[in-house]
Design an enzyme around this catalytic site. Structure first.
Site, PDB file in Angstrom:
ATOM      1  N   ASN A 213       0.834  -1.199   0.000  1.00  0.00           N
ATOM      2  CA  ASN A 213       0.000   0.000   0.000  1.00  0.00           C
ATOM      3  C   ASN A 213       0.868   1.248   0.000  1.00  0.00           C
ATOM      4  OD1 ASN A 213       0.517   0.833   2.843  1.00  0.00           O
ATOM      5  ND2 ASN A 213      -0.435  -1.149   3.251  1.00  0.00           N
ATOM      6  N   ASP A 282      -4.398  -5.939   5.269  1.00  0.00           N
ATOM      7  CA  ASP A 282      -5.426  -6.711   5.965  1.00  0.00           C
ATOM      8  C   ASP A 282      -5.476  -8.151   5.479  1.00  0.00           C
ATOM      9  OD1 ASP A 282      -6.319  -4.699   7.650  1.00  0.00           O
ATOM     10  OD2 ASP A 282      -7.513  -3.786   6.065  1.00  0.00           O
ATOM     11  N   LYS A 292       7.604 -17.489 -10.655  1.00  0.00           N
ATOM     12  CA  LYS A 292       6.799 -16.430 -11.258  1.00  0.00           C
ATOM     13  C   LYS A 292       5.589 -17.036 -11.991  1.00  0.00           C
ATOM     14  CE  LYS A 292       7.032 -12.650 -14.515  1.00  0.00           C
ATOM     15  NZ  LYS A 292       7.672 -12.149 -15.713  1.00  0.00           N
ATOM     16  N   ASP A 311      -3.948  -9.445  13.294  1.00  0.00           N
ATOM     17  CA  ASP A 311      -3.996  -8.041  13.715  1.00  0.00           C
ATOM     18  C   ASP A 311      -2.931  -7.836  14.794  1.00  0.00           C
ATOM     19  OD1 ASP A 311      -4.612  -5.582  15.006  1.00  0.00           O
ATOM     20  OD2 ASP A 311      -6.601  -5.660  14.108  1.00  0.00           O
ATOM     21  N   ILE A 312      -1.863  -7.150  14.421  1.00  0.00           N
ATOM     22  CA  ILE A 312      -0.701  -7.032  15.319  1.00  0.00           C
ATOM     23  C   ILE A 312      -1.065  -6.223  16.562  1.00  0.00           C
ATOM     24  CG2 ILE A 312       1.685  -6.217  15.484  1.00  0.00           C
ATOM     25  CD1 ILE A 312       1.772  -6.572  12.362  1.00  0.00           C
TER      26      ILE A 312
HETATM   27  N1  CTP Z   1      -3.061  -2.944  12.598  1.00  0.00           N
HETATM   28  C1  CTP Z   1      -2.275  -4.003  12.956  1.00  0.00           C
HETATM   29  N2  CTP Z   1      -2.383  -5.180  12.289  1.00  0.00           N
HETATM   30  C2  CTP Z   1      -3.278  -5.319  11.284  1.00  0.00           C
HETATM   31  C3  CTP Z   1      -4.087  -4.238  10.904  1.00  0.00           C
HETATM   32  C4  CTP Z   1      -3.954  -3.057  11.590  1.00  0.00           C
HETATM   33  O1  CTP Z   1      -1.458  -3.855  13.876  1.00  0.00           O
HETATM   34  N3  CTP Z   1      -3.367  -6.491  10.660  1.00  0.00           N
HETATM   35  C5  CTP Z   1      -2.959  -1.695  13.366  1.00  0.00           C
HETATM   36  C6  CTP Z   1      -2.416  -0.508  12.597  1.00  0.00           C
HETATM   37  O2  CTP Z   1      -1.012  -0.410  12.766  1.00  0.00           O
HETATM   38  C7  CTP Z   1      -3.150   0.644  13.261  1.00  0.00           C
HETATM   39  C8  CTP Z   1      -4.475   0.054  13.642  1.00  0.00           C
HETATM   40  O3  CTP Z   1      -4.260  -1.340  13.732  1.00  0.00           O
HETATM   41  O4  CTP Z   1      -2.524   1.043  14.454  1.00  0.00           O
HETATM   42  C9  CTP Z   1      -5.601   0.328  12.695  1.00  0.00           C
HETATM   43  O5  CTP Z   1      -5.209   0.046  11.369  1.00  0.00           O
HETATM   44  P1  CTP Z   1      -6.191   0.355  10.161  1.00  0.00           P
HETATM   45  O6  CTP Z   1      -5.565  -0.163   8.905  1.00  0.00           O
HETATM   46  O7  CTP Z   1      -6.657   1.772  10.228  1.00  0.00           O
HETATM   47  O8  CTP Z   1      -7.461  -0.504  10.555  1.00  0.00           O
HETATM   48  P2  CTP Z   1      -7.856  -1.977  10.322  1.00  0.00           P
HETATM   49  O9  CTP Z   1      -7.597  -2.744  11.581  1.00  0.00           O
HETATM   50  O10 CTP Z   1      -7.230  -2.512   9.094  1.00  0.00           O
HETATM   51  O11 CTP Z   1      -9.432  -1.839  10.165  1.00  0.00           O
HETATM   52  P3  CTP Z   1     -10.309  -1.425   8.849  1.00  0.00           P
HETATM   53  O12 CTP Z   1      -9.794  -2.247   7.728  1.00  0.00           O
HETATM   54  O13 CTP Z   1     -11.681  -1.772   9.275  1.00  0.00           O
HETATM   55  O14 CTP Z   1     -10.144   0.056   8.673  1.00  0.00           O
END
Ligand code: CTP
Length: 413
Positions: A213, A282, A292, A311-312
């Site tokens: 991203n 995500d 490849k 989700d870390i």
């Molecule tokens: N984060 C994380 N691990 C993930 C996704 C998010 O640690 N797999 C953390 C990001 O570093 C940030 C927070 O969670 O501090 C929110 O990230 P964001 O991308 O805004 O949200 P998402 O959890 O991806 O939720 P959504 O897709 O619904 O916006």
């Protein structure tokens, strides 16, 4: 943002080939808003001329205690009283030996000795051959100068002007600038261990392609820098970005979300603050091809299946208290709309006391941003500013929260 505006620096140059870096340093100090008074020893003038330093500082260089331009003829008193700091760069082995003994037979050592020791800090940037640096006499002097209240900065490592390789080079101008800025920063996070995730993650489809991203990592790197300046020990887990590591910060490069999770979990035990700024993907492709993926001539695109990444932030924040202790977790929310509502909901979902909202598309890759701090009591805006300034404000806010933990926290007006 002029980081040194209002600061008056006496920049002392002693004899050493690193004098050429002092020119760049002087320029950088002035650019950050400092006024700079250059003082040169006779040996320094063998390496660079006062003309150069005068042109860069915009002030006549002083090199003699008998300078008749001083109305009271007390250059050493006048110069040392008006300084916010004296920075000797380069500082030769000989000059350190002089300072150690309180020798004062020329202007620079004289004004260092005459400085009000409690009010005017003395910073030394050593520069010498590696054998000179490693010599017990030099190391003894460094230890004693520190004990006497001087701040002896690090030396650089690498190829030296003499052709040898090792420790003893003077730090580069931008490193000295960063150290000076850090020196002036309030040490609000002393003793804290701050863990930061930053940047995007990269999820491989095959060995040459992947999903990522637009996150640049700038906000996270700025937070790591500000935390370090505030006196914390800082570990930075960075996705694939090409930013320079902030000085004094330990960096761990990772690629995928799963790599980021394991690096983060390994470091979370020792952390007291966790700031998750990373834009973690995500989803990742369910499988990553070993070779490849080739076009097969049918015109059909390959089908990609995705699985959700861990989700870390939520994993760390929801670790049992026995494992994470008092760890203070801060999340970020990159949204494209309804910032407040989304940030509030995300704070609860992630289980963190503080969530920082920002508009992703507007800030990714930029040098500035605007933040919305959301906690259990409400929200507070940090208006549009450089990421550097916002990072400092956020770190100051986190420091206040840590200091008042357990007490009721009020937003500053
Ligand atoms: N984060 C994380 N691990 C993930 C996704 C998010 O640690 N797999 C953390 C990001 O570093 C940030 C927070 O969670 O501090 C929110 O990230 P964001 O991308 O805004 O949200 P998402 O959890 O991806 O939720 P959504 O897709 O619904 O916006």
């Amino acid at each position: 943002m002029n980081e040194l505006s209002g600061k008056h620096i006496v920049l002392g140059l002693t004899g050493g080939i690193a004098c050429y870096k002092a020119a760049e340093l002087c320029r950088a100090l002035v650019k950050e808003g400092a006024t700079v008074q250059v003082v040169m020893t006779a040996a320094a003038q063998q390496f660079i001329t006062p003309v150069t330093m005068q042109a860069l500082s915009g002030r006549a260089v002083v090199d003699s205690q008998w300078d008749a331009r001083e109305p009271n003829n007390m250059a050493h008193i006048n110069l040392s009283r008006e300084a916010d700091a004296i920075l000797v760069a380069p500082c030769s082995a000989d000059f350190m030996a002089k300072l150690l003994h309180g020798s004062a037979d020329e202007l620079l050592s004289l004004l260092c000795l005459a400085r009000p020791i409690d009010r005017v800090p003395l910073l030394l940037a050593p520069a010498m051959n590696r054998e000179m640096w490693a010599h017990p006499a030099t190391q003894r002097n460094v230890a004693q100068l520190r004990a006497d209240g001087a701040t002896v900065l690090d030396v650089g490592q690498g190829e030296q002007a003499c052709g040898e390789t090792g420790d003893g080079r003077m730090l580069e101008a931008e490193e000295l600038l960063a150290d000076l800025i850090a020196f002036f920063s309030a040490k609000t996070l002393l003793g804290q261990h701050v863990l930061v995730t930053a940047g995007p993650t990269y999820e491989a489809i095959d060995p040459v392609r992947g999903i990522t991203n637009l996150s640049s990592g700038k906000m996270g790197f700025a937070i790591a820098r500000a935390a370090r300046e505030a006196g914390a020990t800082v570990e930075l887990v960075a996705g694939p970005v090409s930013l320079a590591t902030p000085r004094g910060v330990t960096r761990h490069d990772v690629r995928s979300a799963r790599d980021m999770l394991s690096a983060t979990l390994a470091l979370a035990h020792d952390a007291t603050v966790f700031v998750a700024t990373a834009a973690v993907a995500d989803w990742r492709p369910a499988t990553s091809a070993e070779h490849k993926i080739k076009k097969d001539g049918s015109g059909q695109a390959p089908e990609l299946c995705f699985v959700e990444n861990p989700d870390i932030l939520a994993t760390v924040a929801k670790m049992p208290r026995a494992l994470r202790g008092d760890l203070f977790c801060v999340g970020f929310a990159a949204e494209s709309q309804d910032l407040l509502a989304n940030a509030r909901a995300k704070r609860l979902r992630k289980g963190v006391p503080l969530l920082v909202g920002n508009i992703g598309p507007a800030t990714f890759g930029q040098d500035d941003n605007a933040l919305l701090l959301v906690d259990e009591r409400g929200s507070q805006e940090l208006p549009h500013a450089s990421k550097r300034l916002l990072a400092r404000q956020l770190i100051a806010d986190i420091a206040r929260r840590l200091a008042t933990r357990g007490q009721t926290y009020h937003h500053s007006p």
